[in-house]
Design an enzyme around this catalytic site. Structure first.
Site, short mmCIF file in Angstrom:
data_model
loop_
_atom_site.label_atom_id
_atom_site.label_comp_id
_atom_site.label_asym_id
_atom_site.label_seq_id
_atom_site.Cartn_x
_atom_site.Cartn_y
_atom_site.Cartn_z
N LEU A 1 -5.62 25.96 40.16
CA LEU A 1 -4.39 26.16 40.94
C LEU A 1 -4.66 26.79 42.29
CD1 LEU A 1 -1.95 27.42 38.14
CD2 LEU A 1 -2.11 25.13 39.13
N LYS B 1 -7.78 29.51 44.63
CA LYS B 1 -8.98 30.33 44.67
C LYS B 1 -8.79 31.42 45.71
CE LYS B 1 -12.14 26.56 43.39
NZ LYS B 1 -13.34 25.78 43.78
N GLY B 2 -9.36 32.58 45.42
CA GLY B 2 -9.31 33.70 46.34
C GLY B 2 -10.69 34.23 46.62
N ASN B 3 -10.74 35.42 47.20
CA ASN B 3 -12.02 36.02 47.55
C ASN B 3 -12.81 36.46 46.32
OD1 ASN B 3 -11.49 35.74 50.31
ND2 ASN B 3 -10.31 37.63 50.33
N PHE B 4 -12.12 36.88 45.31
CA PHE B 4 -12.80 37.43 44.14
C PHE B 4 -12.24 36.87 42.84
CE2 PHE B 4 -9.28 40.09 45.34
CZ PHE B 4 -8.59 40.28 44.16
N ALA B 5 -11.35 35.90 42.90
CA ALA B 5 -10.70 35.39 41.69
C ALA B 5 -10.39 33.91 41.87
CB ALA B 5 -9.43 36.17 41.39
N VAL C 1 -7.58 30.97 39.98
CA VAL C 1 -6.44 30.79 39.09
C VAL C 1 -6.52 29.38 38.52
CG1 VAL C 1 -3.94 30.82 38.88
CG2 VAL C 1 -5.07 32.39 40.45
N LYS D 1 -5.63 33.90 35.54
CA LYS D 1 -6.29 34.47 36.71
C LYS D 1 -7.60 35.07 36.26
CE LYS D 1 -5.48 37.59 40.62
NZ LYS D 1 -4.51 38.54 41.23
N ASP E 1 5.33 44.04 48.35
CA ASP E 1 4.81 42.80 48.93
C ASP E 1 5.77 41.65 48.66
OD1 ASP E 1 3.07 41.24 50.39
OD2 ASP E 1 1.75 40.80 48.71
#
Length: 779
Positions: A33, A35-39, A41, A56, A149
């Site tokens: 679904l 992608k991030g810097n450290f994770a 989904v 996640k 947020d």
């Protein structure tokens, strides 16, 4: 970063060349679904309930102790929140290096993407969505949790298009009267006190973000935006924003009361609920019941859904272990199956609103497969035919062995090993007739991580420039602050305290629209508004599509191959009626210019060519073999009358003045001829022509009556008479009249230079210097 392959290879000994889906615990991973810097989904499906979930997966090796503590705090917050408009936490799994957070999957994605594809909402639609958002935020505040947020990217839409509040990465506990100091959030949604680096009250911070969210829902654009962070900061501190003409007065009032620079004067959640705009739809008031059905969610109070427990017991899952997991908020496999089945039960009830629930069956130590038909939940709640025989099997041990055998089938060697949930002896306790382990790796590591105290708020953060791209689209601070150098730095708003120029209220003045700075409806995305698929014509895309902005709101999806709607046009005024007068004046001026040009301009140009006769400046061969006239020097009367200075006069005044001189000269010559001078032949007025040069025939210009030829004659009357002059244009050659010329005509020699005719008047339409020869001067 954790990278998982979509499929794991089947051992070659099985004789099958195909690949089977990757499995994480009791979940089959389907696709990625995000992608991030450290994770990363992943979209997965539970193997028992066949429910889609979002997993996640976080790589703990890339987190320091401070950021890891934030992750644990996010998990702890989600454990405490059970609300229909908040993403539900199902399960938490943890290994030495990895952390798996299983949450509810919102099928229709982010509100950000919805606005990008469909444009801004109508006020009725925005009111319905905002009621759900407000209910979720109020629920958080009642549990002393602040989100910090709130933005359209964190508002998800489920299959019923209901709001699901997500991403509590910046959430924290708060106590009334104890301000927070961590500067976090997203720049376009951040309150002025965050930009100023002041301490703030959590609920007041969320109210400001709610005002920005409501503005985005109604307008499809951001109220505060800019090409860079300093510009955005200045606009937020000023509290000035544009109001589109289509926004109602009540909606504008509500937004202005939320977007107040002074936090002490900002409206509260309770006051928002009682606002006139929120109360406009009575049906929403009936649906928004604070005492919503929480049966099955308040597990720590012992309020369980007996039907779900009965189904789990019929499937061979230990009932006592399930109750213990719910009471301890373990969020392990037992709790996950319970909550997933509870969601399936609610979905089935909502799909059949006319059916009445039957009483729960009497507790029995064990249910047979034939007893499942007496439950309210039909067998469709547990779909997938290949797996159904094992689910309804009356032998619990057979189900246990089938699930555990499938778990063993996971490929635990190679690089995928840290991604898969390890098989340990505690998993055997999921099913009945198994020993219950007093502790488990899955729930003990994340039980009491969140601690309240100033240490969570007084984190040392370094000021960094705004990165080009981050995991979140609008984020001031990421938990990847102390990651490896390959990661982008975190975004921190300058902590320098700057006094707000307008404390207390938002400015009523509107900023001038700029295509490069303002919302140009969500470049965006805000029109973006890429944001674009099918939509009704009345909806406008995000105004900031293609605009230069420090926050690419509603811009990211602008080029996805969908039709971009025109941006919202903001006027200078607050209401649509403010521009009606200006539009009327513009239309009147256009019509006036049109009417003024429809009559006389072509004739006026030709009259100018006849009246402003010129002498020959250079002898060249004329077009069409024009015959040459030899004329004597002009009379002194004409010279004396034309030697006056005409500088500063307009073109029309010069034409009128010369025309009057010609008429006076003609009148005097006619009177002298009739009193005894040499009588010439009485000729009818002949056309005064410049025939060969342009082959144009201009009919005789009627002279003004004698009474009008007085010194005090109005130029306006002469202009009106000239504008009514009829011109007859002929394209063919015209024969010049033979015989003696009338006294009103005088032949000019090629070398003459009549006084009073400046060289600047030697310009005539369609006549170059090479075509100037002998001319006929109209006296």
């Amino acid at each position: 970063m954790v990278i998982m392959s979509e499929f794991s290879a089947v051992p070659s000994g099985t004789g099958q060349g195909q690949q089977k889906p990757l499995r994480v615990g009791f979940y089959d991973v389907e696709r990625t679904l995000g992608k991030g810097n450290f994770a990363v989904v992943k979209l997965a499906r539970h193997r028992v309930t066949k429910t889609q979930v979002a997993i996640k997966i976080i790589d703990k090796t890339r987190l320091d102790s401070s950021n890891l503590e934030k992750i644990y705090r996010e998990v702890q917050l989600m454990k405490l929140l059970n609300h229909p408009n908040i993403i539900k936490l199902y399960q938490v799994m943890e290994t030495k290096d990895m952390l798996y957070i299983v949450t509810e999957f919102a099928k229709n994605g982010e509100m950000f993407d919805y606005l990008t594809s469909n444009g801004h909402l109508s006020e009725n639609e925005a009111r319905q969505k905002f009621w759900q958002i407000l209910s979720a935020v109020e629920y958080c505040h009642n549990h002393h949790i602040v989100h910090r947020d709130l933005k359209t990217e964190n508002l998800l839409l489920d299959s019923n298009m209901d709001i699901k509040l997500a991403d509590f990465g910046f959430g924290n506990f708060y106590k009334p009267g104890e301000p927070l100091s961590t500067w976090c959030g997203s720049p376009p949604y951040a309150a002025p006190e965050v930009f100023e680096g002041k301490e703030y009250e959590g609920p007041q911070l969320d109210v400001w973000s709610l005002g920005v969210v409501l503005y985005v829902l109604v307008c499809g654009s951001l109220p505060f935006d800019g090409p860079n962070l300093p510009t955005l900061r200045q606009r937020v501190l000023e509290g000035r924003f544009r109001i589109p003409f289509f926004m109602s007065q009540d909606c504008e009032t509500l937004i202005r009361r939320m977007l107040v620079v002074d936090p002490a004067k900002r409206i509260t959640i309770a006051q928002i609920r009682q606002h006139r705009w929120m109360q406009a739809d009575p049906t929403l008031l009936q649906q928004d019941d604070p005492a919503f059905d929480m049966q099955g969610y308040t597990s720590n109070l012992g309020d369980y859904n007996e039907q779900v427990l009965g189904i789990m017991q019929a499937l061979g899952i230990d009932r006592q272990r399930t109750i213990e997991s719910l009471q301890n908020s373990s969020y392990n496999h037992f709790a996950a199956i319970y909550y997933l089945l509870l969601e399936r039960l609610k979905e089935h009830r909502s799909a059949q609103p006319s059916s009445r629930p039957t009483p729960a069956p009497t507790r029995q130590p064990q249910l047979r497969s034939s007893d499942l038909s007496s439950l309210e939940v039909p067998q469709e709640i547990l779909p997938c035919d290949p797996f159904r025989p094992s689910l309804l099997c009356p032998q619990p041990q057979a189900l246990a062995q089938s699930v555990l055998q499938a778990e063993i089938d996971c490929d635990l060697h190679s690089s995928l090993q840290p991604l898969l949930f390890p098989l340990d002896t505690n998993c055997s306790g999921v099913f009945r007739h198994r020993s219950i382990s007093p502790s488990s790796l899955l729930d003990t590591a994340i039980s009491e991580e969140a601690r309240q105290g100033p240490s969570l708020e007084e984190e040392q953060e370094v000021q960094e420039p705004l990165p080009g791209s981050t995991g979140r689209r609008h984020t001031l601070a990421e938990v990847s602050t102390h990651f490896s150098p390959l990661n982008p730095p975190c975004i921190i708003v300058s902590s320098s305290a700057t006094a707000s120029p307008s404390e207390g209220t938002s400015s009523d003045s509107c900023l001038p629209f700029s295509a490069s700075e303002g919302p140009a409806g969500l470049g965006s995305g805000l029109a973006t508004p890429g944001l674009l698929g099918t939509s009704s014509p009345v909806r406008l895309a995000s105004p900031f599509l293609g605009s230069q902005s420090a926050t690419p709101v509603l811009q990211t999806q602008a080029g996805l191959g969908t039709a971009v709607l025109p941006p919202v046009s903001f006027q200078e005024g607050r209401r649509a009626s403010d521009t009606s007068l200006t539009q009327g004046l513009k239309a009147f001026r256009q019509q006036l210019r049109k009417n003024a040009r429809t009559k006389g301009f072509l004739g006026l140009n030709k009259i100018k060519g006849l009246a402003r006769q010129v002498c020959q400046s250079s002898v060249r061969t004329p077009r069409g073999g024009m015959s040459t006239f030899h004329t004597p020097a002009p009379s002194s009367g004409l010279q004396g009358c034309t030697t006056s200075n005409r500088e500063g006069r307009s073109l029309l005044e010069e034409v009128l003045h010369q025309q009057r001189l010609l008429q006076l000269q003609h009148h005097s010559s006619t009177a002298a001829a009739s009193s005894g001078c040499q009588q010439g032949p009485q000729l009818s007025p002949v056309p005064y022509v410049l025939a060969p040069c342009d082959s144009l025939l201009v009919s005789g210009i009627p002279l003004l009556p004698t009474p009008l030829l007085q010194a005090g004659m109005s130029p306006v009357a002469s202009a009106a008479h000239l504008l009514d002059t009829h011109l007859h244009i002929s394209a063919g050659p015209v024969a010049l009249p033979t015989g003696p010329l009338p006294q009103c005509l005088t032949r000019l020699s090629p070398g003459c230079d009549p006084a009073g005719l400046p060289q600047g008047d030697c310009e005539m339409e369609d006549l170059t210097s090479g075509q100037r020869g002998t001319f006929v001067l109209v006296q």
